[in-house]
Design a protein around this motif. Structure first.
Motif, PDB file in Angstrom:
ATOM      1  N   THR A  60      -2.168   2.906  15.269  1.00  0.00           N
ATOM      2  CA  THR A  60      -2.309   2.633  13.841  1.00  0.00           C
ATOM      3  C   THR A  60      -3.477   3.440  13.288  1.00  0.00           C
ATOM      4  O   THR A  60      -4.489   3.637  13.968  1.00  0.00           O
ATOM      5  CB  THR A  60      -2.547   1.139  13.573  1.00  0.00           C
ATOM      6  OG1 THR A  60      -3.776   0.729  14.159  1.00  0.00           O
ATOM      7  CG2 THR A  60      -1.411   0.300  14.150  1.00  0.00           C
ATOM      8  N   GLY A  75      -7.057  -5.263   8.727  1.00  0.00           N
ATOM      9  CA  GLY A  75      -6.218  -4.334   7.992  1.00  0.00           C
ATOM     10  C   GLY A  75      -4.878  -4.081   8.643  1.00  0.00           C
ATOM     11  O   GLY A  75      -4.219  -4.986   9.173  1.00  0.00           O
ATOM     12  N   ILE A  76      -4.463  -2.818   8.648  1.00  0.00           N
ATOM     13  CA  ILE A  76      -3.131  -2.455   9.125  1.00  0.00           C
ATOM     14  C   ILE A  76      -2.990  -2.706  10.624  1.00  0.00           C
ATOM     15  O   ILE A  76      -1.939  -3.184  11.087  1.00  0.00           O
ATOM     16  CB  ILE A  76      -2.825  -0.992   8.752  1.00  0.00           C
ATOM     17  CG1 ILE A  76      -2.694  -0.864   7.229  1.00  0.00           C
ATOM     18  CG2 ILE A  76      -1.556  -0.503   9.440  1.00  0.00           C
ATOM     19  CD1 ILE A  76      -2.705   0.541   6.722  1.00  0.00           C
ATOM     20  N   GLU A  90      -5.729   3.830   9.578  1.00  0.00           N
ATOM     21  CA  GLU A  90      -5.909   3.231   8.252  1.00  0.00           C
ATOM     22  C   GLU A  90      -7.246   3.617   7.634  1.00  0.00           C
ATOM     23  O   GLU A  90      -8.256   3.760   8.329  1.00  0.00           O
ATOM     24  CB  GLU A  90      -5.820   1.716   8.344  1.00  0.00           C
ATOM     25  CG  GLU A  90      -6.810   1.078   9.312  1.00  0.00           C
ATOM     26  CD  GLU A  90      -6.531  -0.400   9.516  1.00  0.00           C
ATOM     27  OE1 GLU A  90      -6.497  -1.135   8.500  1.00  0.00           O
ATOM     28  OE2 GLU A  90      -6.351  -0.830  10.672  1.00  0.00           O
ATOM     29  N   VAL A 108       2.220  -4.264   3.912  1.00  0.00           N
ATOM     30  CA  VAL A 108       1.239  -4.706   4.897  1.00  0.00           C
ATOM     31  C   VAL A 108       1.364  -6.210   5.134  1.00  0.00           C
ATOM     32  O   VAL A 108       1.111  -6.703   6.224  1.00  0.00           O
ATOM     33  CB  VAL A 108      -0.177  -4.333   4.432  1.00  0.00           C
ATOM     34  CG1 VAL A 108      -1.224  -4.750   5.445  1.00  0.00           C
ATOM     35  CG2 VAL A 108      -0.273  -2.828   4.170  1.00  0.00           C
ATOM     36  N   TYR A 168       0.859  -1.191   0.000  1.00  0.00           N
ATOM     37  CA  TYR A 168       0.000   0.000   0.000  1.00  0.00           C
ATOM     38  C   TYR A 168       0.894   1.241   0.000  1.00  0.00           C
ATOM     39  O   TYR A 168       1.213   1.779   1.054  1.00  0.00           O
ATOM     40  CB  TYR A 168      -0.910  -0.031   1.227  1.00  0.00           C
ATOM     41  CG  TYR A 168      -1.962   1.067   1.302  1.00  0.00           C
ATOM     42  CD1 TYR A 168      -2.289   1.864   0.209  1.00  0.00           C
ATOM     43  CD2 TYR A 168      -2.638   1.285   2.489  1.00  0.00           C
ATOM     44  CE1 TYR A 168      -3.244   2.852   0.300  1.00  0.00           C
ATOM     45  CE2 TYR A 168      -3.607   2.267   2.598  1.00  0.00           C
ATOM     46  CZ  TYR A 168      -3.906   3.057   1.502  1.00  0.00           C
ATOM     47  OH  TYR A 168      -4.861   4.039   1.599  1.00  0.00           O
ATOM     48  N   THR A 187      -3.110   7.731   4.713  1.00  0.00           N
ATOM     49  CA  THR A 187      -2.990   8.151   6.119  1.00  0.00           C
ATOM     50  C   THR A 187      -1.559   8.496   6.503  1.00  0.00           C
ATOM     51  O   THR A 187      -1.346   9.087   7.564  1.00  0.00           O
ATOM     52  CB  THR A 187      -3.543   7.075   7.069  1.00  0.00           C
ATOM     53  OG1 THR A 187      -2.822   5.852   6.887  1.00  0.00           O
ATOM     54  CG2 THR A 187      -5.028   6.853   6.844  1.00  0.00           C
ATOM     55  N   ALA A 200      -9.559   3.589  12.578  1.00  0.00           N
ATOM     56  CA  ALA A 200      -9.989   2.980  11.320  1.00  0.00           C
ATOM     57  C   ALA A 200     -11.396   3.459  11.014  1.00  0.00           C
ATOM     58  O   ALA A 200     -12.026   4.177  11.798  1.00  0.00           O
ATOM     59  CB  ALA A 200      -9.938   1.458  11.427  1.00  0.00           C
ATOM     60  N   ALA A 207       1.143   4.127   9.793  1.00  0.00           N
ATOM     61  CA  ALA A 207       0.169   4.461   8.749  1.00  0.00           C
ATOM     62  C   ALA A 207       0.619   3.859   7.429  1.00  0.00           C
ATOM     63  O   ALA A 207       1.734   3.338   7.300  1.00  0.00           O
ATOM     64  CB  ALA A 207       0.019   5.970   8.632  1.00  0.00           C
ATOM     65  N   HIS A 223      -9.560   2.001   6.121  1.00  0.00           N
ATOM     66  CA  HIS A 223      -9.993   0.611   5.955  1.00  0.00           C
ATOM     67  C   HIS A 223     -10.782   0.256   7.203  1.00  0.00           C
ATOM     68  O   HIS A 223     -10.639   0.883   8.244  1.00  0.00           O
ATOM     69  CB  HIS A 223      -8.739  -0.286   5.832  1.00  0.00           C
ATOM     70  CG  HIS A 223      -9.011  -1.733   5.520  1.00  0.00           C
ATOM     71  ND1 HIS A 223      -9.259  -2.673   6.501  1.00  0.00           N
ATOM     72  CD2 HIS A 223      -9.006  -2.420   4.348  1.00  0.00           C
ATOM     73  CE1 HIS A 223      -9.423  -3.864   5.940  1.00  0.00           C
ATOM     74  NE2 HIS A 223      -9.277  -3.736   4.626  1.00  0.00           N
TER      75      HIS A 223
END
Length: 615
Positions: free
Chosen positions: A546, A555-556, A548, A526, A436, A500, A577, A496, A550
Motif C-alpha cells: 500500500t 489510512g489506506i 498513501e 477507503v 479519495y 499515489t 506512507a 493506492a 498520509h
C-alpha cells in the motif's frame, strides 16, 4: 396561562425532572431545575410547534444545547402530551427513547444531538440560516444553553456569525445558574460580564431573573420584536431551584437528588398540567424540486486536471440539477474551488470564514432542515471541527465534507497545511463514507454520488493537477475499487488512492519493462473498502504493497488490513506512507522524501519480489 399557572408548570417540570432521574438512578436533575421556569414560559406562551407533525415547515425549532438537562426536555414533552408519564420514567433505560442526552435518532422533536457542550448554538445558527435565507417561513430558533459552555470557543464563532448574518430569528437563552460540574463557573452570576461579550459581537442582550416568569415572558417577546440582531436572554437562575438541600450547592452536578420523595414533597408534589402549545403558522416548504437529469463535467483521458477543480465544477453542476444542494466554505473557496458553486448559486452558498467549528455546525443545522450540504476547507483544518463531525454522526446528520490540499503533495506550504491525519479521522466516524479520487472524472462522479448517501461523507481532493485516467462514463460505486493493471503473472499488488495512483502506475510501468508484472488497485473507496477485490489480489499475488500520502496510522494501509480481519490468513503486507515530518519542497521532492513516489514504489516492489534490475 396566567402567572400562577406558569409557576405551577415550572414546578411540575422540576418534579418530573427529579422523578425521571430518580427512576434512572442517574442524570442531571439540578441542571434541569434551574431552567424549568425558562422552559415553562417558552412552552406555554412562545413556542409554535405541532408535536404531531415535527416536519411542519412552520414549526419553531428548539435546541437544548445543555443536553445533560434532558430530564427537563422530556418533562416538557410530557406536559405537551408528546409522551406519557410511563415513558418519562424509562429515562436512561435500555431501549428507551429518552436517552441521557437527546438525539434525533430516537426522538422526532430533537433537532440535533447535544451533550458535547458548545455545539447547540453553532447548529442553531445553521438552522436559523436556513429559515432566514432559504425557507423564509417565519419560524424562530430557540437555543437553551448553560453558562459553563460559554467558555467554549465554538460559542463565540457562532455568536459572531449570527450577528454578521443578522439572524433576528434566533434567540439564545442562557441558564446562568453559576455552578458547573466541579464548582463555580468563570463569571458566576455576573450577567453583565456575559452581556458585554455578546454586545461586542453585535447581539441584542436582555438580562433577567430566570425565576420571574413574567419577566421571562417579557424577555421572549422582546427577542421576537428585535430586528436585524440575534437576541441573547441572560437568565440568572439557581441550580436545584426549589429544594433547599440542593439549591445553589456545589458537588451535586450529575447526581439524582439524595431524597427524591422529600424533594418532590417540597416542590408541592406531582402535577399533571397539560400545555396547549401554540400552532405553527401556515407555511409551505420551499425546497426546490430535483431535476431528472444531471450532466456532469467531462474530461478527456490524458488531460491534466486537479481533483479540486473537478470537485468545484461538479458541485456547481450538481447545484443546478438539485435545488436542495447547498455549499459552505471556510474562506478558502478559491483554493477548495467551492467558489465555482458560489458564482452559480450565490443564494445557496454560505461563507463561514475561518471558523471550522461553525462551518460544520452550520452544515449540521442545514442538514436538519432537509438540505444536502457540502462543507469544504483544507483537509488539515477539519481537525479543528472533529468533535462536531463526531456529533454529526451521533445526530445521524447527512453532511458532505470535502478536504482539499491533502498530503505532502501540496508542496512548499509545509506541514501546517498538509492533511496527513484526515483519512484516519474520518474512517473512525461511525457510519462514515470516505472517498479519495485520483482523477477528474472519478471526482465528478463521486461528488454526485455523495449527494444520495446517508451519514457523514468525506471526499479528499488534491491541489496539483494530475492526468485523467478514466473516461467520463466510468462508474465508481461506493465500496468499490478499480484494477488498473492486471495479468495472470502478477507477483505483487500495489494498492493506492488519489495522487499515489499516478505514482503507482509509473512505478509498475518501469517494473514491467524489467519483466516484473505488478497489479495496481485504485482504492478510491477507503471506507467502505472493497474486500473482495483485495482478497482476490492477495490470493493471486501473495503480497500487497500500500502507498498513501498520509500518515501510516489509520489510512489506506489500515483500511486494506481490515479486509483480512475475518480469521483468514493475512497476506504479506508492506505499507509506504508519510513517516517523517515534512518541510517545504516541491511536490515531487515531497513525494520522494516521504518515500511514496514512483521510484520508491518500484524499489519496494523489487525488494518484495526479491529481484534486482541489471542495467
Amino acid at each position: 396561562m396566567d402567572t400562577a399557572e406558569l409557576v405551577e408548570l415550572g414546578q411540575q417540570l422540576r418534579v418530573d425532572s427529579v422523578r425521571a432521574a430518580d427512576a434512572a438512578g442517574s442524570g442531571h436533575p439540578t441542571s434541569s431545575m434551574s431552567a424549568a421556569d425558562l422552559m415553562a414560559v417558552l412552552l406555554a406562551h412562545h413556542l409554535r410547534y405541532d408535536f404531531d407533525r415535527p416536519a411542519h415547515p412552520g414549526n419553531d425549532r428548539f435546541v437544548l444545547s445543555k443536553g445533560h438537562a434532558s430530564p427537563l426536555l422530556y418533562a416538557a414533552y410530557k406536559a405537551a402530551g408528546a409522551i406519557d408519564d410511563a415513558e418519562l420514567l424509562t429515562f436512561r433505560m435500555l431501549d428507551s427513547r429518552l436517552e441521557g442526552h437527546p438525539t434525533p435518532q430516537r426522538l422526532p422533536w430533537v433537532e440535533t444531538a447535544t451533550g458535547s457542550l458548545g455545539q447547540g448554538l453553532p447548529v442553531g445558527v445553521g438552522i436559523a440560516l436556513s429559515g432566514k435565507r432559504l425557507e423564509r417561513t417565519g419560524y424562530r430558533v430557540w437555543v437553551l444553553c448553560g453558562d459553563s459552555e460559554l467558555a467554549e470557543g465554538s460559542v463565540w464563532e457562532a455568536a459572531e456569525h449570527a450577528a454578521y448574518e443578522h439572524l433576528d430569528n434566533l434567540t439564545l437563552i442562557v441558564d446562568v445558574n453559576r455552578l458547573g460540574q466541579r464548582g463555580p463557573t468563570r463569571h458566576g452570576h455576573d450577567l453583565d460580564a456575559y452581556a458585554r461579550r455578546f454586545r461586542a459581537f453585535g447581539w441584542h442582550t436582555v438580562e433577567v431573573d430566570g425565576h420571574d416568569v413574567d419577566a421571562v415572558d417579557r424577555s421572549y417577546s422582546e427577542a421576537a420584536s428585535t430586528h436585524r440582531q440575534p437576541t441573547v436572554i441572560l437568565a440568572r437562575t439557581l441550580k436545584g431551584k426549589g429544594v433547599a438541600s440542593v439549591q445553589d450547592r456545589e458537588g451535586l452536578h450529575g447526581k439524582p437528588l439524595p431524597d427524591a420523595d422529600a424533594a418532590i414533597a417540597e416542590l408541592g408534589g406531582p402535577r399533571d398540567l397539560r400545555v396547549q402549545v401554540r400552532e405553527p403558522v401556515a407555511a409551505r416548504a420551499l425546497h426546490s424540486v430535483r431535476a431528472d437529469h444531471l450532466e456532469l463535467p467531462r474530461y478527456d483521458r490524458g488531460d491534466d486536471v486537479s481533483t479540486r477543480d473537478a470537485f468545484g465544477q461538479a458541485l456547481a453542476t450538481l447545484g443546478s440539477a438539485r435545488g436542495d444542494v447547498v455549499a459552505l466554505d471556510g474562506e478558502v473557496g478559491d483554493s477548495t474551488r467551492a467558489e465555482f458553486f458560489a458564482k452559480e448559486h450565490p443564494d445557496r452558498y454560505f461563507e463561514c470564514y475561518i471558523a471550522e467549528q461553525q462551518l460544520v455546525g452550520a452544515a449540521v443545522g442545514l442538514a436538519a432542515r432537509g438540505w444536502v450540504p457540502y462543507a469544504s476547507t483544507f483537509a488539515a483544518f477539519f481537525t479543528r471541527a472533529y468533535d462536531f463531525i463526531r456529533m454529526a454522526a451521533v445526530s445521524g446528520a447527512g453532511i458532505n465534507l470535502v478536504g482539499s490540499h491533502a498530503g505532502v503533495s501540496i508542496g512548499q506550504d509545509g506541514p501546517s497545511q498538509m492533511g496527513l491525519e484526515d483519512l484516519a479521522m474520518m474512517r473512525a466516524v461511525h457510519g462514515s463514507t470516505v472517498l479519495y479520487p485520483c482523477d477528474a472524472n472519478q471526482t465528478a462522479r463521486l461528488v454526485a454520488t455523495t449527494a444520495g448517501l446517508d451519514g457523514v461523507r468525506y471526499l479528499r481532493t488534491s491541489r496539483g493537477a494530475g492526468p485523467v485516467v478514466y473516461g467520463p462514463d466510468e462508474k465508481f460505486p461506493v465500496g468499490g475499487s478499480k484494477v488498473l493493471r492486471f495479468s495472470s503473472r502478477d507477483r505483487l499488488t500495489v494498492v493506492a488512492a488519489g495522487v499515489t495512483v499516478h505514482e503507482a502506475l509509473a512505478a509498475v510501468d518501469a517494473l514491467d519493462r524489467e519483466g516484473i508484472q505488478v497489479r495496481v488497485i485504485d482504492l478510491y473507496s477507503v471506507k467502505p473498502v472493497d474486500r473482495e477485490t483485495l482478497r482476490q489480489a492477495a490470493e493471486d499475488t501473495g503480497c500487497l504493497l500500500t502507498v498513501e500520502d498520509h500518515h501510516p496510522e489509520g489510512g489506506i494501509g489500515d483500511a486494506v488490513l481490515d479486509a483480512f480481519l475475518d480469521g483468514r490468513p493475512v497476506p504479506r503486507l508492506v505499507r509506504l506512507a508519510v513517516r517523517t515530518m515534512p518541510g517545504s519542497a516541491s511536490p515531487a521532492e515531497q513525494l520522494h522524501a516521504a518515500g511514496i513516489d514512483a521510484e520508491s514504489i518500484a524499489a519496494a516492489g523489487l525488494l518484495l519480489v526479491e529481484t534486482a534490475i541489471v542495467r
